[in-house]
Design a protein around this motif. Structure first.
Motif, PDB file in Angstrom:
ATOM      1  N   LEU A 196       0.822  -1.212   0.000  1.00 17.36           N
ATOM      2  CA  LEU A 196       0.000   0.000   0.000  1.00 17.36           C
ATOM      3  C   LEU A 196       0.857   1.263   0.000  1.00 17.36           C
ATOM      4  O   LEU A 196       0.496   2.261  -0.641  1.00 17.36           O
ATOM      5  CB  LEU A 196      -0.944  -0.009   1.202  1.00 17.36           C
ATOM      6  N   LEU A 215      -5.370   2.100  -5.782  1.00 15.70           N
ATOM      7  CA  LEU A 215      -5.896   3.330  -5.187  1.00 15.70           C
ATOM      8  C   LEU A 215      -6.681   4.139  -6.210  1.00 15.70           C
ATOM      9  O   LEU A 215      -7.650   4.825  -5.865  1.00 15.70           O
ATOM     10  CB  LEU A 215      -4.756   4.178  -4.617  1.00 15.70           C
ATOM     11  N   TYR A 219     -10.497   4.765  -4.960  1.00 12.19           N
ATOM     12  CA  TYR A 219     -10.877   6.125  -4.565  1.00 12.19           C
ATOM     13  C   TYR A 219     -11.232   7.025  -5.749  1.00 12.19           C
ATOM     14  O   TYR A 219     -11.472   8.207  -5.555  1.00 12.19           O
ATOM     15  CB  TYR A 219      -9.746   6.765  -3.773  1.00 12.19           C
ATOM     16  N   ASP A 230      -9.799  10.667   1.794  1.00 11.51           N
ATOM     17  CA  ASP A 230      -9.389   9.355   1.295  1.00 11.51           C
ATOM     18  C   ASP A 230      -7.964   9.026   1.742  1.00 11.51           C
ATOM     19  O   ASP A 230      -7.653   7.887   2.107  1.00 11.51           O
ATOM     20  CB  ASP A 230      -9.470   9.316  -0.233  1.00 11.51           C
ATOM     21  N   ARG A 231      -7.082  10.005   1.708  1.00 15.55           N
ATOM     22  CA  ARG A 231      -5.710   9.770   2.140  1.00 15.55           C
ATOM     23  C   ARG A 231      -5.664   9.415   3.621  1.00 15.55           C
ATOM     24  O   ARG A 231      -4.933   8.514   4.034  1.00 15.55           O
ATOM     25  CB  ARG A 231      -4.825  10.991   1.870  1.00 15.55           C
ATOM     26  N   LEU A 234      -6.742   5.820   4.011  1.00 15.72           N
ATOM     27  CA  LEU A 234      -5.692   4.899   3.579  1.00 15.72           C
ATOM     28  C   LEU A 234      -4.583   4.812   4.618  1.00 15.72           C
ATOM     29  O   LEU A 234      -4.121   3.711   4.968  1.00 15.72           O
ATOM     30  CB  LEU A 234      -5.118   5.346   2.238  1.00 15.72           C
TER      31      LEU A 234
END
Length: 290
Positions: A196, A215, A219, A230-231, A234
């Motif tokens: 990731l 990703l 997203y 979103d970051r 994650l």
């Protein structure tokens, strides 16, 4: 490999720093002894971490060895043992599969470079595969699963990360025939972190090149960047894997290099992740700006 498994050297004792560098140099020498001079270019810090994780017993005393990068001086090297040879074998196997992936997914000069490297390391790969046929077959199975997910442009970061994390887990599962559940759990979550973190760093380049990145599809990041929410989501899931790796380490007993392992997991991985998220991480030479 990836170069994301690094210590926070400012938090290491001088003795631990010496052992860390001596292990890296020892792995370089083991690659040369087992696979020839060209294999030295496969040395990496990720497999140095694996060496410290799997090695048990009293710490070996460093020896003085010749360094082709600095022929005017002798470097401290940890002697070759079973864990060091295993780390050298995995350096070859994992590099081979990574080169196969690069040949399949790259274009132009990068693809030509991957094809040339595959020719260069074909003999080394065959030797490593003959030593660990079951492990090599497991790598092939997991990477085929990952490739199938990439081909269908899967939006699931859990399924894609699981395929790569399972590959890292197998590194402990096939070592010395013993049951190594804590090491397997630890490597699984380190593998998930690796996949990731690499996806996060490569997102802008993958979008520009039209390459698969989970990703992008998870997203909707067609612009090559994640929005703040979103970051944050994650980073939270990657942090969870780092925490699980740390918890697994606490189940290990009798590790003489516990300071190094703790430093890498508790301080090194979060620092690298922060640098990746801020766009300040540099893979070349395993350097990081923080």
């Amino acid at each position: 490999m990836f170069g994301y498994v690094l210590p926070r050297r400012d938090r290491l004792s001088e003795e631990a720093q010496v052992r860390y560098h001596a292990a890296y140099c020892g792995l370089c020498r083991a690659l040369k002894l087992e696979y020839g001079f060209a294999a030295r270019f496969l040395v990496n810090y990720d497999m140095t971490f694996l060496y410290f994780l799997l090695r048990e017993g009293d710490p070996a005393c460093p020896e003085r060895c010749f360094c082709p990068a600095r022929p005017w001086c002798r470097k401290a090297c940890l002697p070759e043992d079973g864990a060091m040879r295993y780390a050298a074998d995995l350096s070859v196997l994992l590099s081979w599969w990574k080169l196969l992936d690069a040949r399949r997914d790259s274009r132009g000069p990068r693809r030509l470079a991957a094809k040339a490297a595959l020719l260069l390391y074909r003999r080394s790969y065959r030797r490593a595969s003959a030593r660990h046929p079951a492990l090599d077959a497991a790598f092939g199975t997991e990477l085929a699963r990952l490739q199938a997910l990439e081909d269908e442009k899967s939006p699931s970061i859990d399924r894609t990360a699981d395929a790569f994390a399972s590959l890292l887990r197998d590194c402990a599962a096939h070592y010395d025939g013993r049951e190594r559940r804590p090491e397997q759990l630890l490597l699984y979550h380190v593998g998930r972190y690796l996949y990731l973190a690499d996806a996060l760093e490569d997102l802008p380049r993958d979008v520009r090149a039209g390459a698969y990145n989970p990703l992008r599809y998870r997203y909707g990041a067609d612009g090559g960047t994640l929005d703040p929410a979103d970051r944050a989501q994650l980073l939270e899931t990657i942090d969870a894997s780092i925490s699980m790796a740390c918890s697994a380490m606490e189940l290990l007993d009798g590790r003489r290099d516990r300071e190094l392992l703790s430093n890498i997991l508790y301080f090194g991985l979060p620092a690298v992740l922060h640098a990746v998220a801020e766009g300040t991480f540099r893979k070349a030479g395993n350097r990081r700006k923080t």
